[in-house]
Design a protein around this motif. Structure first.
Motif, PDB file in Angstrom:
ATOM      1  N   LYS A   1     -10.561  23.002 -43.161  1.00 44.87           N
ATOM      2  CA  LYS A   1      -9.364  23.688 -42.722  1.00 44.87           C
ATOM      3  C   LYS A   1      -8.297  23.117 -41.774  1.00 44.87           C
ATOM      4  N   SER A   2      -9.209  22.695 -40.882  1.00 43.44           N
ATOM      5  CA  SER A   2      -8.195  22.133 -39.912  1.00 43.44           C
ATOM      6  C   SER A   2      -7.717  20.783 -40.146  1.00 43.44           C
ATOM      7  N   GLU A   3      -8.185  20.146 -41.146  1.00 41.81           N
ATOM      8  CA  GLU A   3      -7.318  18.828 -41.479  1.00 41.81           C
ATOM      9  C   GLU A   3      -6.253  19.161 -42.470  1.00 41.81           C
ATOM     10  N   THR A   4      -6.290  20.348 -43.282  1.00 43.82           N
ATOM     11  CA  THR A   4      -5.314  21.157 -43.936  1.00 43.82           C
ATOM     12  C   THR A   4      -3.943  21.479 -42.969  1.00 43.82           C
ATOM     13  N   VAL A   5      -4.551  22.034 -42.095  1.00 41.44           N
ATOM     14  CA  VAL A   5      -3.542  22.579 -40.898  1.00 41.44           C
ATOM     15  C   VAL A   5      -2.547  21.423 -40.369  1.00 41.44           C
ATOM     16  N   ARG A   6      -3.574  20.304 -40.027  1.00 40.73           N
ATOM     17  CA  ARG A   6      -2.927  19.043 -39.074  1.00 40.73           C
ATOM     18  C   ARG A   6      -2.187  18.430 -39.866  1.00 40.73           C
ATOM     19  N   GLN A   7      -2.764  18.142 -41.375  1.00 42.62           N
ATOM     20  CA  GLN A   7      -2.207  16.986 -42.084  1.00 42.62           C
ATOM     21  C   GLN A   7      -1.133  17.454 -43.125  1.00 42.62           C
ATOM     22  N   VAL A   8      -1.275  18.645 -43.390  1.00 42.52           N
ATOM     23  CA  VAL A   8      -0.267  19.262 -44.483  1.00 42.52           C
ATOM     24  C   VAL A   8       0.581  20.605 -44.185  1.00 42.52           C
ATOM     25  N   VAL A   9       0.018  21.292 -43.245  1.00 49.29           N
ATOM     26  CA  VAL A   9       0.910  22.748 -42.975  1.00 49.29           C
ATOM     27  C   VAL A   9       1.844  22.166 -41.906  1.00 49.29           C
ATOM     28  N   VAL A  10       1.341  21.710 -40.800  1.00 46.67           N
ATOM     29  CA  VAL A  10       2.202  21.415 -39.585  1.00 46.67           C
ATOM     30  C   VAL A  10       3.383  20.392 -40.147  1.00 46.67           C
ATOM     31  N   PRO A  11       2.858  19.551 -40.682  1.00 46.58           N
ATOM     32  CA  PRO A  11       3.854  18.407 -41.015  1.00 46.58           C
ATOM     33  C   PRO A  11       5.032  19.089 -41.892  1.00 46.58           C
ATOM     34  N   ALA A  12       4.660  19.856 -42.847  1.00 45.13           N
ATOM     35  CA  ALA A  12       5.498  20.493 -43.789  1.00 45.13           C
ATOM     36  C   ALA A  12       6.536  21.342 -42.966  1.00 45.13           C
ATOM     37  N   ALA A  13       6.034  21.962 -42.038  1.00 38.52           N
ATOM     38  CA  ALA A  13       6.850  23.265 -41.100  1.00 38.52           C
ATOM     39  C   ALA A  13       7.218  22.342 -39.965  1.00 38.52           C
ATOM     40  N   LEU A  14       7.214  21.089 -39.618  1.00 35.75           N
ATOM     41  CA  LEU A  14       7.772  20.354 -38.585  1.00 35.75           C
ATOM     42  C   LEU A  14       9.061  20.501 -38.278  1.00 35.75           C
ATOM     43  N   PRO A  15      10.064  20.271 -39.240  1.00 41.14           N
ATOM     44  CA  PRO A  15      11.500  20.683 -38.804  1.00 41.14           C
ATOM     45  C   PRO A  15      11.773  21.944 -38.547  1.00 41.14           C
ATOM     46  N   GLY A  16      11.458  22.858 -39.152  1.00 41.74           N
ATOM     47  CA  GLY A  16      11.522  24.473 -38.657  1.00 41.74           C
ATOM     48  C   GLY A  16      11.149  24.429 -37.195  1.00 41.74           C
ATOM     49  N   ILE A  17       9.756  23.943 -36.999  1.00 40.67           N
ATOM     50  CA  ILE A  17       9.224  24.190 -35.653  1.00 40.67           C
ATOM     51  C   ILE A  17      10.300  23.429 -34.641  1.00 40.67           C
ATOM     52  N   VAL A  18      10.733  22.354 -34.906  1.00 39.45           N
ATOM     53  CA  VAL A  18      11.558  21.639 -33.870  1.00 39.45           C
ATOM     54  C   VAL A  18      12.860  22.376 -33.605  1.00 39.45           C
ATOM     55  N   GLY A  19      13.313  22.955 -34.743  1.00 30.57           N
ATOM     56  CA  GLY A  19      14.413  23.879 -34.500  1.00 30.57           C
ATOM     57  C   GLY A  19      13.896  25.160 -33.637  1.00 30.57           C
ATOM     58  N   ALA A  20      13.019  25.643 -33.713  1.00 33.74           N
ATOM     59  CA  ALA A  20      12.624  26.685 -33.018  1.00 33.74           C
ATOM     60  C   ALA A  20      12.359  26.368 -31.551  1.00 33.74           C
ATOM     61  N   VAL A  21      11.925  24.952 -31.256  1.00 31.27           N
ATOM     62  CA  VAL A  21      11.800  24.556 -29.919  1.00 31.27           C
ATOM     63  C   VAL A  21      13.217  24.562 -29.274  1.00 31.27           C
ATOM     64  N   LEU A  22      14.031  23.706 -29.981  1.00 34.50           N
ATOM     65  CA  LEU A  22      15.470  23.760 -29.756  1.00 34.50           C
ATOM     66  C   LEU A  22      16.286  25.087 -29.281  1.00 34.50           C
ATOM     67  N   LEU A  23      16.076  26.029 -30.166  1.00 31.20           N
ATOM     68  CA  LEU A  23      16.524  27.209 -29.796  1.00 31.20           C
ATOM     69  C   LEU A  23      15.798  27.951 -28.630  1.00 31.20           C
ATOM     70  N   ALA A  24      14.488  27.776 -28.477  1.00 32.54           N
ATOM     71  CA  ALA A  24      13.925  28.156 -27.242  1.00 32.54           C
ATOM     72  C   ALA A  24      14.467  27.657 -26.071  1.00 32.54           C
ATOM     73  N   ALA A  25      14.859  26.204 -26.127  1.00 33.70           N
ATOM     74  CA  ALA A  25      15.527  25.300 -24.876  1.00 33.70           C
ATOM     75  C   ALA A  25      16.734  26.007 -24.789  1.00 33.70           C
ATOM     76  N   SER A  26      17.565  26.707 -25.891  1.00 35.69           N
ATOM     77  CA  SER A  26      18.785  26.842 -25.431  1.00 35.69           C
ATOM     78  C   SER A  26      18.682  28.275 -24.583  1.00 35.69           C
ATOM     79  N   ARG A  27      17.716  29.282 -25.166  1.00 43.63           N
ATOM     80  CA  ARG A  27      17.340  30.346 -24.357  1.00 43.63           C
ATOM     81  C   ARG A  27      17.137  30.215 -23.065  1.00 43.63           C
ATOM     82  N   ALA A  28      16.131  29.239 -22.612  1.00 43.18           N
ATOM     83  CA  ALA A  28      15.904  28.880 -21.194  1.00 43.18           C
ATOM     84  C   ALA A  28      16.837  28.297 -20.262  1.00 43.18           C
ATOM     85  N   ILE A  29      17.849  27.535 -21.163  1.00 42.22           N
ATOM     86  CA  ILE A  29      18.821  27.011 -20.271  1.00 42.22           C
ATOM     87  C   ILE A  29      19.645  28.326 -19.917  1.00 42.22           C
ATOM     88  N   GLY A  30      19.974  29.156 -20.602  1.00 42.92           N
ATOM     89  CA  GLY A  30      20.926  30.256 -20.259  1.00 42.92           C
ATOM     90  C   GLY A  30      20.261  31.436 -19.478  1.00 42.92           C
TER      91      GLY A  30
END
Length: 492
Positions: free
Chosen positions: A385-414
């Motif tokens: 289960k942990s290998e699936t999360v680390r090597q399949v799920v998170v890499p597949a969702a990584l672009p969206g996660i990066v986008g979420a982090v950048l949006l959170a950065a915009s919220r923090a700056i303002g």
């Protein structure tokens, strides 16, 4: 007529128009709805919208333009000799509005008649005495010229409101009569109503866009005025922030930008790991019962007002950090690295707590968008289960996660209230997170607090700071959308 009652009258006329229009259409068809081109309700909606919408548009435009025109007119009536040293026309206009409000209050409470309040022949001492009777104090610096300007201001407001009421009422009655007269069995009411609804939807979308454009343009024009009074090289490349309303100010954005980015980085270091791990747990490991209970509790943090977070930073987190880092031999560490409750670390920690549900909710939605077939395929190949999360799920969702982090950065700056109460008010370059610093939003609040003169660089700099902050957050949002769209996996 007060605006509130005018709106109620328009709504009542619109409701009456609906029933009258519907009834007229049925009468024209001898009571048989099948002989009508459209459903009976469309005829009623046509009359109601024709009576209400044009009148509301005129009312809204009038309420926006009337104060601007009256301010401009009254300001031109104030003699130049009233503008003494240390006083600006904007401050004099503040006195004019205050005296005009006092005159309205005096009329409402019967201390003077409306004619006395509006007459330029009324003695200044008499007005001061009557306003004093009802508790409205006039400062000693208020001159008779200001009283006359206030009387003109009040008269123009009353006249404008009366004319507005008449025009809006005529527009409503005209629309009602025109649409009611066209109502008959062969009238294509459905087509007209649907086109009207489409026009309203387009207007709503246009208002949202035009509001954004108006905000940007207002900042651009005021920023242009600022750079006409202050060198842009000092603003962008200077090294100190020291506003002085008597002149010779140092107004560099760099110390403020450093404090803003420093606080935001600390906030992201707190929010991103906790929010991401919470999202992974809720989407991949938690049972349905646990998720149904934990996710709403986590998102409660997003509904807490930022002023409450600011109080939490000032009264709880700050003193706790002082006890740990700043009480010398009596402290937990036996050192004195922190002199007060306000610091970059205080604001960063509390802001990070505020951003946790933001990161968690976005990441949770993105992780849940990964197809279950990818998880099943990984587990079927023997991955845990942990290998699936680390090597399949998170890499597949990584672009969206990066986008979420950048949006959170915009919220923090303002963010404003947390840094106002938790970070301090000192503009400087320092790498010590236990020291007090300030941010761009804090300085915008400070520069625009109190009676301000929008003709001095010390006030106009707030618009330059706001425009810079807008460009910075807009860039982060555009980058986040670009990353999400470019690297997003397309799943069937």
């Amino acid at each position: 007529m007060p605006t509130f009652w005018l709106v109620l009258v328009l709504i009542a006329l619109s409701v009456a128009g609906f029933f009258l229009g519907r009834n007229r259409a049925l009468v024209s068809a001898n009571g048989n709805p099948k002989d009508l081109h459209s459903l009976p309700s469309y005829y009623g909606h046509n009359v109601a919208l024709s009576a209400l919408v044009p009148a509301l548009v005129i009312l809204g435009a009038w309420l926006l333009l009337q104060p601007i025109l009256i301010e401009s007119r009254v300001s031109s009536l104030i003699p130049d000799d009233v503008i003494t040293e240390g006083t600006t026309r904007g401050l004099v206009m503040s006195d004019v509005r205050r005296v005009a409000e006092g005159l309205d209050l005096a009329v409402a409470q019967g201390a003077m008649t409306s004619d006395q309040a509006s007459s330029v022949r009324t003695e200044f001492s008499d007005v001061r005495g009557r306003l004093g009777e009802i508790g409205v104090a006039l400062g000693s610096d208020v001159r008779p010229e200001v009283l006359r300007a206030a009387q003109s201001y009040r008269t123009m407001n009353a006249t404008g409101t009366l004319v507005m009421t008449v025009i809006v009422a005529l527009a409503a009655l005209g629309g009602f009569a025109w649409s009611y007269g066209r109502t008959h069995r062969d009238f294509r009411a459905r087509n007209v109503v649907e086109q009207g609804i489409m026009a309203l939807l387009i207007l709503a979308a246009s208002l949202a866009i035009l509001t954004t454009i108006g905000i940007v343009l207002s900042m651009v024009f005021e920023t242009r005025n600022f750079f006409a009074l202050h060198p842009w090289t000092d603003f962008f490349f200077g090294s100190s922030w020291a506003p002085n309303f008597r002149g010779d100010s140092d107004l560099s954005i760099l110390p403020l930008l450093w404090g803003t980015l420093y606080v935001s980085v600390i906030a992201l270091l707190v929010a991103v790991p906790i929010g991401l791990f919470a999202a992974i747990y809720l989407s991949e490991y938690a049972s349905a019962t646990t998720r149904a209970f934990a996710k709403p509790l986590l998102e409660i943090l997003a509904g807490i007002p930022t002023i409450v977070y600011g109080l939490f930073a000032l009264l709880t987190v700050g003193p706790a950090l002082v006890k740990f880092f700043g009480q010398g031999e009596n402290g937990i560490l036996g050192v004195e690295w922190m002199s007060g409750a306000t610091s970059v670390l205080t604001a960063g920690l509390v802001m990070g707590i505020m951003l946790i549900p933001f990161v968690s909710s976005l990441s949770d939605d993105i992780i849940n968008a990964v197809p279950q077939a990818m998880r099943d395929g990984s587990l079927g190949l023997g991955a845990t289960k942990s290998e699936t999360v680390r090597q399949v799920v998170v890499p597949a969702a990584l672009p969206g996660i990066v986008g979420a982090v950048l949006l959170a950065a915009s919220r923090a700056i303002g963010e404003t209230m947390i840094v106002v109460m938790g970070a301090g008010a000192i503009a400087k370059f320092s790498g010590n997170p236990l020291e007090a610093m300030t941010t761009i939003t804090t300085r915008i609040v400070s520069q625009l607090t109190g009676d301000t003169d929008f003709a001095s660089p010390e006030t106009l700099v707030a618009f330059a700071l706001g425009l810079t902050l807008f460009v910075l957050t807009l860039g982060l949002n555009v980058l986040a959308l670009y990353i999400v769209r470019k690297y997003r996996e397309q799943y069937d």
